[in-house]
Design a protein around this motif. Structure first.
Motif, mmCIF file in Angstrom:
data_model
loop_
_atom_site.group_PDB
_atom_site.id
_atom_site.type_symbol
_atom_site.label_atom_id
_atom_site.label_comp_id
_atom_site.label_asym_id
_atom_site.label_seq_id
_atom_site.Cartn_x
_atom_site.Cartn_y
_atom_site.Cartn_z
ATOM 1 N N UNK A 1 35.315 39.406 31.264
ATOM 2 C CA UNK A 1 35.938 39.053 32.536
ATOM 3 C C UNK A 1 37.198 38.233 32.306
ATOM 4 N N UNK A 2 37.164 37.351 31.315
ATOM 5 C CA UNK A 2 38.367 36.572 31.008
ATOM 6 C C UNK A 2 39.504 37.503 30.614
ATOM 7 N N UNK B 1 37.185 48.479 44.798
ATOM 8 C CA UNK B 1 37.153 47.028 44.714
ATOM 9 C C UNK B 1 37.556 46.385 46.031
ATOM 10 N N UNK B 2 38.628 46.894 46.610
ATOM 11 C CA UNK B 2 39.125 46.284 47.837
ATOM 12 C C UNK B 2 38.096 46.427 48.955
ATOM 13 N N UNK B 3 37.499 47.615 49.002
ATOM 14 C CA UNK B 3 36.538 47.852 50.076
ATOM 15 C C UNK B 3 35.238 47.100 49.808
ATOM 16 N N UNK B 4 34.808 47.117 48.521
ATOM 17 C CA UNK B 4 33.517 46.526 48.197
ATOM 18 C C UNK B 4 33.604 45.014 48.335
ATOM 19 N N UNK C 1 39.902 46.548 38.647
ATOM 20 C CA UNK C 1 39.326 45.978 39.869
ATOM 21 C C UNK C 1 40.010 44.653 40.197
ATOM 22 N N UNK C 2 40.194 43.830 39.164
ATOM 23 C CA UNK C 2 40.871 42.547 39.386
ATOM 24 C C UNK C 2 42.313 42.763 39.828
ATOM 25 N N UNK D 1 31.846 40.326 42.823
ATOM 26 C CA UNK D 1 31.472 41.739 42.766
ATOM 27 C C UNK D 1 31.373 42.214 41.315
ATOM 28 N N UNK D 2 32.408 41.895 40.539
ATOM 29 C CA UNK D 2 32.432 42.337 39.143
ATOM 30 C C UNK D 2 31.264 41.743 38.365
#
Lengths: 339, 272, 426
Positions: free
Chosen positions: A123-124, B269-272, A213-214, A254-255
């Motif tokens: 994650x970092x 991601x944006x939606x979740x 995602x980030x 979330x991640x």
């Protein structure tokens, strides 16, 4: 866009009332009245269709999701051999046996250790990588695609490839370490070294995915915030710490939670990394995980009762970790936001 | 924003790119040399000329084409099924009103957290009862719908399909299924493509359940790779040639649909 | 922008349709479940592990037969094959028409009532050595498996490395130096003094197997009671783990990557060699010169392994499978398998055949392997008692040896854990 949330919840009630009356209201306005059976059919259609549409999901979920869940509990309180099938009711004996088994504790610690070694650095790095990508890059899409490349390699293939790199005696990594004067590391025999090796596989496959995602979350941060901060004299790093990080907090949750659910079930990588005959995660279970223990109990020792009990214990652990993660990140975020 | 990145940013990204690609290159590199060279700790940096002969041996050692065929079949069927059923359910949750919608949706979301591994024992017993263990059906059935798919489509369709449009179609006397087919389905297409890709990849790379359910004679490609790796002659030139070969289908998919994958991950991601 | 996007999706969706069609076609091509296709051809699948030497035989059968075709399913190690076997046995489907069983697991298979077909047949009467045939009979006297090979053990060695250490290289002379285990270990200590980078034998696991096969009751008493705390087993344990300290072992798990690579890297000088191991050595040591085999085995003879072909009752083509199994284990075929991979025949007629007795092996310096292995088979005096739990306990024992090998535990700790593991087998 932003008010769509309210329209799905509260809006439905208000919209619904005029619609209910619409067939009868259409009569006086001049349109020919539909026959009675058609109206009834339409009403039935409106009422039943939603259930019809969601039923495949719920039916299948009942069979492959709910039923197994309940049945696992049923199996776990019985003597249940793979070959012989159901035996006597034994209450919580299977749970007692599993909890009393030294391998359970060891493999639980391994699972958590591998999980931490893989998710924390991951994650970092993902956040840093996302920050790098959150620039006006030339060939933007190409860069984004390139970091996603490892994601298309299956865990089995990843384990095979990295397994060949991490050979204890004749592997590339130990050879290279030898060039700089470091003694060969027992990747398959030393407990923590093996965890590092397996964590590398996980990290290699997932970092790019999580970075994207980030990145998406970062791009949703209003740019005015940065401009305002820049005017106040905040540097890039400072902006990142006090604006970006707090703003992407929900995404981080979330991640972390998805990687918890996946990470604690790790199976393919350690199993293929193992070269002993039993394939239980090293001679002394140095890198055996809980899912491997489920497999060992159920399909090698042929005891489905103990396998089911272990599965339930894994579920409990995952839930505990999920909740802990959630609270932890909220707390970290809250501290950041207090300033 | 007018942040123009410098060499440092490009340098770091390039380093990361090398790290991403290196293990794949290594796999191809060892797969292209003879066994004697592959057994050395540090092989030459350039590929040798034995890739095809190694790949041929790998194909002869495991039921390679059957495994690829099985994987394609399982992944395609499940991906199509997930897309269809999840779009249907997602649409219902997003646009239709019915009693119990809220609680049911919460239920769907909650089930996303249940690890698949948990149900593996009963699933095995169930499949054995039906006599499906050993056949490819046993790997397809558990994946036909996913909670994630329902949730994902629901999130997308809430915004993508205007309520007014559904309304209007209804006023015109369209049946529910026609509205779904002519209004919701076309609007859902971008999200459906993404869901399709993800399901395909997920099923393609799955290992635990196929390992239990499928026999050595009728494996998916992941199970077959496991067979290859546990091979008697641990011959890395052969094993890695096979691994490289088995990775090609997804690499092709990646080249064709990489953009959608990237977009999908970022959207999810944006939606979740 | 908008149009290009739609076009892209249209492209993607037509690609999907194409893929789906291709897949369906592929499925129709190979998805026959019961092994019988429309044109009346029955496919019999034969699951084997390690090396059986069947490739040439199967080609021969398939060329000569139109109604029954054989398809071989290969798995790496017996342990993998075993996990699969039990899983599919429990599921009631998914097994191959013919499943090969490792000799040590045969007692456990015999105990699975009704799961395997009775293969008793007048035609195969008297085909095998009596002590081999005995291993295939269950409590009701049914013949559950057809024996393929036996594993009389000699010692394979690297003559080039022996020369380097100043030891004799001639196979007769070498044989004279290894009459007992003590001789063998002493010679090893001498060897590693001269050639410190090379271990004496390939793996502690292999050594343990060799020594266990000379013990009357290694894990179980004659009435199938598990009894691992016996003097003989403890003596084996002491020898195997003691040698680890002396540095005689490579300390590698047998069949691992590093073990395989050590064939190419002068990792060790000798190993216990049952007939079927010859094919393994040749495969792993491809390109390495200097391998030879000595007509000797420390501490008397020993038999390691040898396998059996069984026909699971869940199969759809029992009769055909039986026919194929009988053919594959017929003396003429076993002679050819021996020539291919060194799997030494268990069939009386094959043992007398000139092709076997006069066979030599070019890879092993033209050693008369037929003659040597025949003599090694005669030297076998002990048939260890192996009950239904043998195979599972052996797996735990191997792990115990490995824990000492890789240094994760000392011998005493590892032994204690072995006892716990055995108890967990239930």
């Amino acid at each position: 866009m932003s008010n769509s949330t309210t329209s799905r919840g509260g809006g439905t009630q208000t919209v619904s009332s005029p619609r209910e009356g619409s067939p009868s209201a259409s009569g006086p306005t001049g349109r020919a009245p539909r026959p009675e059976w058609r109206q009834r059919l339409t009403r039935l259609d409106v009422r039943l269709s939603p259930y019809l549409y969601i039923s495949p999901f719920f039916l299948l979920f009942l069979v492959v999701g709910m039923f197994p869940l309940g049945y696992t509990a049923w199996v776990s309180v019985h003597d249940w051999s793979l070959i012989g099938g159901k035996g006597e009711f034994v209450g919580l004996d299977n749970f007692r046996e599993v909890l009393g088994n030294p391998y359970f504790t060891k493999q639980l610690v391994n699972t958590i250790s591998i999980f931490l070694l893989s998710s924390v650095p991951q994650i970092v790095i993902a956040v840093v990588l996302a920050a790098l990508l959150d620039n006006q890059l030339r060939g933007r899409t190409l860069w984004r695609m390139s970091i996603l490349l490892p994601f298309v390699v299956s865990p089995v293939a990843v384990a095979i490839i990295f397994g060949s790199l991490y050979g204890d005696r004749y592997g590339l990594i130990n050879e290279l370490l030898g060039y700089v004067g470091i003694d060969p590391i027992g990747w398959h025999t030393e407990r923590w070294a093996s965890h590092v090796a397996i964590a590398t596989m996980v990290n290699w496959r997932w970092t790019g995915y999580n970075a994207l995602i980030c990145l998406a979350a970062m791009q949703a941060v209003p740019r005015e915030l940065y401009e305002a901060a820049a005017i106040d004299g905040a540097g890039r790093v400072r902006q990142f710490v006090s604006i970006t990080l707090p703003m992407i907090r929900p995404t981080m949750i979330f991640v972390v939670i998805t990687s918890t659910i996946g990470g604690l079930q790790i199976f393919a990588e350690p199993r293929l990394f193992d070269e002993t005959n039993a394939r239980n995660g090293g001679s002394d279970r140095q890198f055996g995980t809980i899912t491997m223990l489920i497999y060992d109990f159920g399909w090698q020792l042929r005891d489905l009762g103990r396998a089911s009990a272990t599965a339930w214990l894994l579920f409990v652990v995952i839930c505990a970790f999920g909740i802990a993660n959630f609270l932890l990140i909220r707390r970290i975020g809250a501290l950041g936001g207090d300033r | 924003m007018t942040r123009r990145p410098g060499f440092l940013v490009y340098g770091l990204l390039a380093a990361f790119l090398v790290g991403s690609a290196a293990p794949l290159y290594w796999s191809f590199l060892l797969g292209s040399h003879t066994k004697e060279i592959a057994a050395q700790g540090v092989p030459p940096l350039l590929p040798g000329g034995h890739f095809w002969s190694n790949a041929e041996r790998a194909i002869a050692t495991i039921p390679f084409w059957k495994a690829i065929g099985n994987s394609l079949l399982v992944s395609t069927v499940t991906a199509c099924s997930v897309v269809f059923f999840c779009t249907l359910a997602g649409y219902a949750f997003a646009k239709l009103r019915f009693r119990g919608r809220g609680p049911l949706l919460v239920f769907v979301i909650a089930t996303m957290a249940i690890p698949t591994q948990l149900g593996v024992v009963p699933l095995f017993i169930l499949m054995s009862e039906f006599g499906w263990t050993g056949s490819i059906t046993s790997v397809i059935i558990p994946w036909l719908v996913t909670a994630f798919g329902v949730f994902f489509m629901r999130q997308y369709l809430v915004d993508a399909v205007p309520d007014e449009l559904v309304e209007a179609a209804r006023m015109d006397g369209c049946s529910q299924i026609r509205i779904f087919w002519h209004v919701a389905a076309p609007a859902a297409r971008p999200a459906a493509a993404i869901l399709w890709l993800f399901t395909f990849m997920q099923v393609w790379t799955d290992f635990f359940w196929p390992l239990i359910a499928l026999p050595h004679s009728n494996p998916t490609i992941q199970v077959a790779l496991n067979q290859l790796q546990s091979g008697f002659f641990k011959d890395y030139s052969l094993v890695l040639a096979g691994t490289t070969l088995a990775t090609i289908p997804l690499l092709v998919l990646f080249v064709v649909a990489g953009r959608q994958l990237v977009a999908g991950i970022m959207q999810g991601a944006v939606k979740g | 922008m908008k149009t290009s996007k739609t076009r892209r999706y249209r492209l993607a969706s037509s690609a999907l349709v194409a893929l789906t069609l291709a897949t369906t076609a592929a499925a129709c091509g190979g998805g026959d479940d019961d092994g019988t296709t429309a044109d009346g051809v029955t496919t019999i699948t034969v699951a084997t592990f390690n090396e059986f030497g069947y490739e040439g035989l199967i080609d021969e059968w398939n060329a000569a037969n139109d109604d029954i075709k054989i398809e071989q399913v290969k798995v790496g190690t017996w342990d993998d094959a075993k996990a699969n076997l039990y899983t599919k046995l429990a599921a009631g489907s998914g097994l191959s028409d013919i499943e090969a069983i490792e000799g040590d697991a045969m007692p456990a298979i015999l105990a699975e009532e009704g799961a395997f077909e009775d293969l008793t047949d007048d035609e195969v009467d008297g085909r095998w050595l009596p002590w081999v045939e005995e291993k295939t009979l269950n409590a009701d006297g049914q013949m559950i498996g057809y024996a393929t090979d036996i594993g009389p053990e000699g010692i394979c060695y690297r003559s080039d490395l022996f020369e380097k250490a100043g030891l004799p290289t001639d196979r007769e002379e070498v044989a004279g130096l290894m009459g007992t285990w003590d001789d063998y270990f002493a010679l090893g200590e001498e060897f590693i003094k001269k050639v410190p980078d090379t271990a004496w034998y390939d793996s502690s696991g292999g050594l343990a197997q060799a020594m266990l096969n000379q013990v009357e009751n290694p894990f179980e008493t004659d009435d199938n009671t598990v009894e691992v705390e016996n003097d003989e087993l403890e003596a084996v344990w002491a020898d195997v783990t003691g040698n680890i300290e002396k540095g005689l072992s490579t300390k590698l798990p047998q069949w691992s990557d590093d073990w395989t690579a050590s064939f190419q890297n002068d990792g060790f000088a000798t190993m216990a060699c049952p007939g079927w191991m010859l094919g393994v050595v040749e495969g792993n040591a491809e390109g390495v010169k200097g391998w030879d085999i000595a007509n000797v085995f420390p501490g008397g003879g020993g038999n390691w392994g040898g396998s059996f072909l069984t026909v699971p009752a869940q199969g759809e083509n029992i009769e055909e499978a039986k026919e194929v199994a009988a053919w594959l284990t017929a003396p003429e075929q076993q002679v050819k398998a021996f020539a291919a991979k060194g799997t030494f025949p268990s069939q009386v007629e094959a043992l007398e055949s000139g092709e076997v007795t006069s066979a030599t092996n070019a890879f092993f310096n033209d050693a008369p392997t037929g003659e040597i292995l025949a003599e090694r088979a005669q030297a076998v005096t002990v048939q260890p008692y192996k009950g239904p739990k043998y195979s599972d306990i052996l797996q735990a024992f191997q792990a115990a040896v490995l824990r000492v090998d890789d240094g994760s535990q000392d011998a005493a700790q590892s032994w204690d854990q072995f006892l716990t593991d055995v108890e967990a087998l239930g």
